[in-house]
Write an enzyme that holds these catalytic residues in place. Sequence first.
Site, PDB file in Angstrom:
ATOM      1  N   ALA A 289       0.842  -1.206   0.000  1.00  0.00           N
ATOM      2  CA  ALA A 289       0.000   0.000   0.000  1.00  0.00           C
ATOM      3  C   ALA A 289       0.868   1.244   0.000  1.00  0.00           C
ATOM      4  CB  ALA A 289      -0.934  -0.012   1.205  1.00  0.00           C
ATOM      5  N   ASP A 290       1.949   1.227   0.777  1.00  0.00           N
ATOM      6  CA  ASP A 290       2.897   2.344   0.775  1.00  0.00           C
ATOM      7  C   ASP A 290       3.551   2.512  -0.588  1.00  0.00           C
ATOM      8  OD1 ASP A 290       2.886   3.601   3.278  1.00  0.00           O
ATOM      9  OD2 ASP A 290       4.121   2.043   4.188  1.00  0.00           O
ATOM     10  N   VAL A 291       4.008   1.409  -1.163  1.00  0.00           N
ATOM     11  CA  VAL A 291       4.748   1.479  -2.426  1.00  0.00           C
ATOM     12  C   VAL A 291       3.863   2.014  -3.544  1.00  0.00           C
ATOM     13  CG1 VAL A 291       5.895   0.115  -4.208  1.00  0.00           C
ATOM     14  CG2 VAL A 291       6.393  -0.311  -1.798  1.00  0.00           C
TER      15      VAL A 291
END
Length: 399
Positions: free
Chosen positions: A176-178
Amino acid sequence: MVSTLDGLKVLDLSRILAGPTCTQLLGDLGAEVWKIENPGSDGDDTRKWGPPFVDGADGARTDLSAYFMCANRNKLSVGVDIATPEGQAIIHELAAQADVVIENFKPDGLKKYGLDHESLLKAHPKLVYCSISGYGQTGPNRDKPGYDLMAQGFGGIMSLTGEPEGRPMKVGVGIADVVCGLYATIGILAALRHRDATGEGQHIDLALVDSQIAWLINEGVAHLTTGKERKRQGNEHATIVPYQTFEASDGHVLVAVGNDSQYARFCDYLGRPDLAEDPAFATNPARIENRTKLLKIIEGLLVERTMQNIIDGLEMRKVPVGPVNTLGQVFASDQVAARGMKIEMERPDVKDGAVSLIGNPLKFSKTPVTYQRPPPHFGEDTDAVLDWLRQSAGMTAKD
């Protein structure tokens, strides 16, 4: 060598993964990235997220954790305490020289320092200012903290991941961060194009949860279409059969049968052409309807064969197939070497004089990605950047 973003200056107030993923990509493309790190906490949180850490040339542990290094090459580390008037003045001076500002504080978290988007855009209206937060600048959840795990849970991807009868599972990396970092990169580049055309900067409001919901793709739209909850399928595909892992006698293989002609060739390899002629299995909708029965037959036929036999037999018939590699097998592969997906960056002050990193997947024909700076130690570029800032201020004053 000319890079795509040569001359672009990025003021990076972000930390951990989403923002740093974005700014590393901008740095790979030639931007100069000033990574602001807090002296009071010894820098980015991920410097302490280990082991593993890189050892120094003297054998002592450094502040270069594997986690930090994965998203922080091609950056200058500048130690600045934004809670102090002196630190705030430095950020304003850097913002005056920058094209882009990116931050991932809680909404309004920078307002008390005068470093929020409204303050900086008022002073520097050509800035592109990107804010990343867990839930965005609006909505009932805006003040809740945002971590990748929370985004995967709230945004629904965990409900689709894992074995059907098992617990919901997060993806094995901070995906999700990436992906949020990739959306940030796209948004910044689009806003820069607008700025270059009009002279007008703007604010980009990006949420981890929003970006995670965006990549629910076919499963999300299937729910919206039917109104029904989607179920975890493990390694099976919700709408294609067979498309999953299968157990071989010596490991696991992936088989991805994408259409009926591939399925017929798959059945030829199995020695069961009748499975392609049987109306219960001849079409993909029929295979979905009779998934359990068909998979039981296939599993029984493949489990007695070796991985190599399956791979060779299906590749010969042009049926998509492949191994389930360990990371060691991935990075030792000829394909990774050919594509430059494992790189070494020199750092004379660490053990072996270099750090190993994952390469950038973008391959440009005219302006290739460049690896100019290894991940920095905390604050190692503070003096150089502040000296440059003073010189720039002096030149501006003379002008």
